[in-house]
Enzyme design. Structure first.
Site, PDB file in Angstrom:
ATOM      1  CG  ASP A  87      35.998  40.877  27.682  1.00  0.00           C
ATOM      2  OD1 ASP A  87      34.885  41.258  27.267  1.00  0.00           O
ATOM      3  OD2 ASP A  87      36.971  41.642  27.789  1.00  0.00           O
ATOM      4  CE  LYS A 141      21.184  47.203  26.817  1.00  0.00           C
ATOM      5  NZ  LYS A 141      21.430  45.743  26.930  1.00  0.00           N
ATOM      6  CG  ASN A 144      22.306  39.740  31.502  1.00  0.00           C
ATOM      7  OD1 ASN A 144      21.406  40.564  31.616  1.00  0.00           O
ATOM      8  ND2 ASN A 144      23.282  39.619  32.407  1.00  0.00           N
ATOM      9  CE1 TYR A 199      22.523  49.796  29.187  1.00  0.00           C
ATOM     10  CE2 TYR A 199      20.407  50.890  28.938  1.00  0.00           C
ATOM     11  CZ  TYR A 199      21.149  49.807  29.363  1.00  0.00           C
ATOM     12  OH  TYR A 199      20.530  48.735  29.949  1.00  0.00           O
TER      13      TYR A 199
END
Length: 260
Positions: free
Chosen positions: A70, A169, A97, A165
Protein backbone atom coordinates in the site's frame (compact mmCIF):
# COMPACT_ATOMS: atom_id res chain seq x y z
CA UNK A 1 6.55 -16.16 -10.95
CA UNK A 2 7.80 -15.23 -7.50
CA UNK A 3 5.78 -14.02 -4.59
CA UNK A 4 7.18 -11.99 -1.73
CA UNK A 5 9.86 -14.37 -0.52
CA UNK A 6 12.97 -12.28 -0.93
CA UNK A 7 14.60 -14.96 -3.05
CA UNK A 8 17.72 -13.66 -4.77
CA UNK A 9 17.58 -13.59 -8.55
CA UNK A 10 21.30 -13.75 -9.24
CA UNK A 11 20.80 -15.33 -12.64
CA UNK A 12 18.28 -12.79 -13.95
CA UNK A 13 19.29 -10.50 -16.79
CA UNK A 14 18.06 -7.09 -17.90
CA UNK A 15 17.36 -3.89 -16.03
CA UNK A 16 15.09 -3.75 -12.99
CA UNK A 17 11.80 -1.85 -12.90
CA UNK A 18 9.22 -1.40 -10.16
CA UNK A 19 5.60 -0.63 -11.07
CA UNK A 20 3.05 0.49 -8.49
CA UNK A 21 -0.62 -0.11 -9.16
CA UNK A 22 0.52 -2.94 -11.44
CA UNK A 23 -2.57 -5.11 -11.13
CA UNK A 24 -4.85 -3.33 -13.58
CA UNK A 25 -5.22 -0.65 -16.22
CA UNK A 26 -2.20 1.49 -17.03
CA UNK A 27 -0.01 -0.23 -14.44
CA UNK A 28 -0.76 -3.64 -15.88
CA UNK A 29 -0.06 -2.44 -19.43
CA UNK A 30 3.23 -0.86 -18.38
CA UNK A 31 4.33 -3.93 -16.42
CA UNK A 32 3.58 -6.23 -19.36
CA UNK A 33 5.44 -3.92 -21.77
CA UNK A 34 8.49 -3.76 -19.49
CA UNK A 35 8.51 -7.54 -19.01
CA UNK A 36 8.17 -8.07 -22.76
CA UNK A 37 11.10 -5.66 -23.15
CA UNK A 38 13.35 -7.86 -21.03
CA UNK A 39 13.11 -6.02 -17.73
CA UNK A 40 12.91 -7.71 -14.38
CA UNK A 41 9.81 -6.16 -12.85
CA UNK A 42 8.50 -5.83 -9.31
CA UNK A 43 4.70 -5.79 -9.47
CA UNK A 44 3.29 -3.79 -6.57
CA UNK A 45 -0.31 -3.17 -5.54
CA UNK A 46 -2.71 -3.65 -2.67
CA UNK A 47 -4.27 -6.93 -3.89
CA UNK A 48 -2.10 -9.95 -4.60
CA UNK A 49 -4.47 -11.80 -6.96
CA UNK A 50 -4.43 -9.22 -9.80
CA UNK A 51 -0.65 -8.94 -9.48
CA UNK A 52 -0.27 -12.69 -9.78
CA UNK A 53 -2.53 -12.65 -12.84
CA UNK A 54 -0.29 -10.06 -14.51
CA UNK A 55 2.81 -12.10 -13.71
CA UNK A 56 1.18 -15.21 -15.18
CA UNK A 57 -0.01 -13.36 -18.29
CA UNK A 58 3.50 -12.10 -18.93
CA UNK A 59 4.99 -15.64 -19.03
CA UNK A 60 8.15 -13.95 -17.70
CA UNK A 61 8.84 -16.49 -14.97
CA UNK A 62 11.31 -15.31 -12.37
CA UNK A 63 11.59 -11.87 -13.98
CA UNK A 64 8.20 -10.98 -12.46
CA UNK A 65 8.16 -10.49 -8.69
CA UNK A 66 4.85 -9.92 -6.90
CA UNK A 67 5.03 -7.72 -3.79
CA UNK A 68 1.72 -6.57 -2.27
CA UNK A 69 2.09 -3.05 -0.89
CA UNK A 70 0.00 0.00 0.00
CA UNK A 71 1.78 3.16 -1.18
CA UNK A 72 0.14 5.23 1.57
CA UNK A 73 1.91 3.15 4.24
CA UNK A 74 5.45 4.44 4.82
CA UNK A 75 6.71 1.17 6.26
CA UNK A 76 5.14 -0.84 3.45
CA UNK A 77 6.84 1.35 0.86
CA UNK A 78 10.19 0.90 2.57
CA UNK A 79 9.69 -2.86 2.61
CA UNK A 80 8.65 -2.85 -1.06
CA UNK A 81 11.87 -1.22 -2.22
CA UNK A 82 14.02 -3.28 0.14
CA UNK A 83 12.46 -6.43 -1.30
CA UNK A 84 13.22 -5.22 -4.82
CA UNK A 85 16.89 -4.69 -3.98
CA UNK A 86 17.12 -7.97 -2.09
CA UNK A 87 15.63 -9.88 -5.01
CA UNK A 88 17.19 -8.13 -7.99
CA UNK A 89 20.18 -6.25 -6.59
CA UNK A 90 19.21 -2.75 -7.78
CA UNK A 91 16.46 -0.54 -9.22
CA UNK A 92 16.76 1.11 -12.62
CA UNK A 93 13.21 2.34 -13.25
CA UNK A 94 10.28 3.28 -11.03
CA UNK A 95 6.91 3.69 -12.72
CA UNK A 96 5.12 5.63 -10.00
CA UNK A 97 1.61 4.79 -11.13
CA UNK A 98 -0.72 4.02 -8.20
CA UNK A 99 -3.62 6.44 -8.01
CA UNK A 100 -7.31 6.85 -7.27
CA UNK A 101 -10.16 9.29 -7.68
CA UNK A 102 -13.13 10.45 -5.63
CA UNK A 103 -16.82 10.19 -6.46
CA UNK A 104 -17.88 12.83 -9.00
CA UNK A 105 -19.94 14.83 -6.55
CA UNK A 106 -20.39 18.58 -6.30
CA UNK A 107 -17.38 20.32 -4.75
CA UNK A 108 -19.44 21.53 -1.82
CA UNK A 109 -20.62 17.98 -1.07
CA UNK A 110 -17.17 16.38 -1.06
CA UNK A 111 -16.21 15.08 2.37
CA UNK A 112 -12.85 15.61 4.00
CA UNK A 113 -12.35 11.83 4.10
CA UNK A 114 -12.90 11.61 0.32
CA UNK A 115 -10.45 14.46 -0.27
CA UNK A 116 -7.85 12.99 2.07
CA UNK A 117 -7.95 9.53 0.51
CA UNK A 118 -7.08 10.93 -2.92
CA UNK A 119 -4.31 13.11 -1.48
CA UNK A 120 -2.89 10.18 0.47
CA UNK A 121 -2.66 7.93 -2.61
CA UNK A 122 -2.02 10.32 -5.49
CA UNK A 123 0.40 12.70 -3.78
CA UNK A 124 1.75 11.37 -0.50
CA UNK A 125 2.04 7.82 -1.84
CA UNK A 126 3.85 9.08 -4.91
CA UNK A 127 6.23 11.12 -2.75
CA UNK A 128 7.00 8.12 -0.54
CA UNK A 129 7.92 6.05 -3.60
CA UNK A 130 10.05 8.84 -5.08
CA UNK A 131 11.86 9.27 -1.79
CA UNK A 132 12.58 5.55 -1.48
CA UNK A 133 13.72 5.35 -5.10
CA UNK A 134 16.16 8.20 -4.46
CA UNK A 135 17.58 6.37 -1.46
CA UNK A 136 18.13 3.22 -3.50
CA UNK A 137 19.36 4.81 -6.73
CA UNK A 138 21.91 7.18 -5.17
CA UNK A 139 23.51 4.31 -3.23
CA UNK A 140 23.73 1.63 -5.91
CA UNK A 141 26.49 0.98 -8.40
CA UNK A 142 26.26 2.01 -11.17
CA UNK A 143 24.57 4.97 -9.54
CA UNK A 144 21.32 6.51 -10.74
CA UNK A 145 18.15 5.44 -12.47
CA UNK A 146 14.87 6.77 -13.81
CA UNK A 147 11.54 7.66 -12.23
CA UNK A 148 8.38 8.04 -14.32
CA UNK A 149 5.45 9.61 -12.50
CA UNK A 150 1.90 9.04 -13.75
CA UNK A 151 0.36 12.47 -14.11
CA UNK A 152 -2.79 12.89 -16.18
CA UNK A 153 -4.48 15.17 -18.66
CA UNK A 154 -6.00 16.43 -15.39
CA UNK A 155 -2.56 17.78 -14.51
CA UNK A 156 -3.34 20.41 -17.15
CA UNK A 157 -7.14 20.72 -17.43
CA UNK A 158 -9.86 19.55 -15.02
CA UNK A 159 -13.06 17.66 -15.59
CA UNK A 160 -16.24 18.79 -13.81
CA UNK A 161 -16.50 17.73 -10.17
CA UNK A 162 -12.92 16.43 -9.95
CA UNK A 163 -11.19 18.78 -7.53
CA UNK A 164 -9.23 16.23 -5.44
CA UNK A 165 -7.98 14.30 -8.47
CA UNK A 166 -7.16 17.46 -10.42
CA UNK A 167 -5.44 19.15 -7.48
CA UNK A 168 -3.26 16.13 -6.76
CA UNK A 169 -2.33 15.68 -10.42
CA UNK A 170 -1.30 19.32 -10.67
CA UNK A 171 0.79 18.70 -7.55
CA UNK A 172 2.39 15.68 -9.20
CA UNK A 173 3.72 18.00 -11.91
CA UNK A 174 5.43 20.07 -9.23
CA UNK A 175 6.77 16.92 -7.59
CA UNK A 176 8.15 15.78 -10.96
CA UNK A 177 9.91 19.07 -11.64
CA UNK A 178 11.39 19.28 -8.17
CA UNK A 179 12.53 15.66 -8.14
CA UNK A 180 14.02 16.06 -11.64
CA UNK A 181 16.11 18.94 -10.33
CA UNK A 182 17.11 17.23 -7.09
CA UNK A 183 17.91 13.99 -8.89
CA UNK A 184 20.55 15.47 -11.19
CA UNK A 185 23.35 15.17 -8.67
CA UNK A 186 22.61 11.45 -8.28
CA UNK A 187 22.18 10.70 -12.01
CA UNK A 188 18.46 10.14 -11.44
CA UNK A 189 16.24 11.22 -14.34
CA UNK A 190 12.64 12.05 -13.44
CA UNK A 191 9.81 12.48 -15.92
CA UNK A 192 6.03 12.37 -16.13
CA UNK A 193 3.53 10.71 -18.44
CA UNK A 194 0.17 12.44 -18.84
CA UNK A 195 -2.47 10.02 -20.12
CA UNK A 196 -5.81 10.82 -21.68
CA UNK A 197 -8.61 8.27 -22.10
CA UNK A 198 -6.69 5.00 -22.13
CA UNK A 199 -9.17 2.12 -22.27
CA UNK A 200 -9.51 0.55 -18.81
CA UNK A 201 -12.07 -0.07 -16.10
CA UNK A 202 -11.72 3.60 -15.10
CA UNK A 203 -12.68 4.81 -18.58
CA UNK A 204 -15.47 2.30 -19.31
CA UNK A 205 -18.07 4.94 -18.43
CA UNK A 206 -16.86 7.11 -21.32
CA UNK A 207 -18.69 4.81 -23.72
CA UNK A 208 -21.94 5.80 -21.99
CA UNK A 209 -21.19 9.50 -21.66
CA UNK A 210 -19.35 11.59 -19.07
CA UNK A 211 -20.00 15.16 -17.85
CA UNK A 212 -18.59 17.90 -20.06
CA UNK A 213 -17.74 21.49 -19.18
CA UNK A 214 -20.99 22.76 -20.72
CA UNK A 215 -23.05 20.56 -18.41
CA UNK A 216 -23.94 17.99 -21.03
CA UNK A 217 -23.01 14.31 -21.13
CA UNK A 218 -20.70 13.30 -23.96
CA UNK A 219 -19.34 10.00 -25.23
CA UNK A 220 -15.55 10.29 -25.48
CA UNK A 221 -13.09 8.37 -27.66
CA UNK A 222 -10.59 6.09 -25.92
CA UNK A 223 -7.32 4.49 -27.01
CA UNK A 224 -5.79 1.08 -26.40
CA UNK A 225 -4.10 1.04 -23.00
CA UNK A 226 -1.27 -0.94 -24.59
CA UNK A 227 -0.15 2.30 -26.25
CA UNK A 228 0.54 3.68 -22.79
CA UNK A 229 2.61 0.61 -21.92
CA UNK A 230 4.75 1.21 -24.99
CA UNK A 231 5.15 4.88 -24.02
CA UNK A 232 6.38 3.92 -20.57
CA UNK A 233 8.79 1.40 -22.11
CA UNK A 234 10.12 4.10 -24.44
CA UNK A 235 10.69 6.54 -21.57
CA UNK A 236 12.29 3.83 -19.45
CA UNK A 237 14.65 2.75 -22.22
CA UNK A 238 16.25 6.14 -22.87
CA UNK A 239 20.02 6.42 -22.28
CA UNK A 240 21.03 7.99 -18.96
CA UNK A 241 21.91 11.32 -20.56
CA UNK A 242 18.41 11.82 -22.02
CA UNK A 243 15.08 12.41 -20.31
CA UNK A 244 11.47 12.98 -21.32
CA UNK A 245 10.36 15.48 -18.70
CA UNK A 246 6.70 15.46 -19.80
CA UNK A 247 5.07 13.07 -22.25
CA UNK A 248 1.39 13.35 -23.22
CA UNK A 249 -0.32 10.37 -24.84
CA UNK A 250 -4.05 10.56 -25.45
CA UNK A 251 -6.93 9.43 -27.61
CA UNK A 252 -6.59 11.55 -30.74
CA UNK A 253 -10.13 12.91 -30.67
CA UNK A 254 -10.72 13.24 -26.93
CA UNK A 255 -11.94 16.66 -25.77
CA UNK A 256 -8.76 18.09 -24.28
CA UNK A 257 -7.47 20.75 -26.64
CA UNK A 258 -10.29 23.28 -26.56
CA UNK A 259 -11.89 21.65 -23.52
CA UNK A 260 -14.40 23.91 -21.82
Amino acid sequence: MNTQTGATQTGATGKVALVTGAGSGVGRAAALALLAGGYRVVLAGRRVEPLQAVAQASAAGDRALVVPADVTDEQAVGHLFATCVQAFGRLDVLFNNAGCGAPGVLLEDLTLAQWQQVVDVNLTGMFLCVREAFRVMKAQSPRGGRIINNGSISAHAPRPNSIPYTATKHAVSGLTKSAALDGRKYDIAVGQIDIGNASSAMTARMHEGVPQANGELGVEPVMDVGVVGQSVLYMASLPPDANVLFHTVMATKMPYIGRG
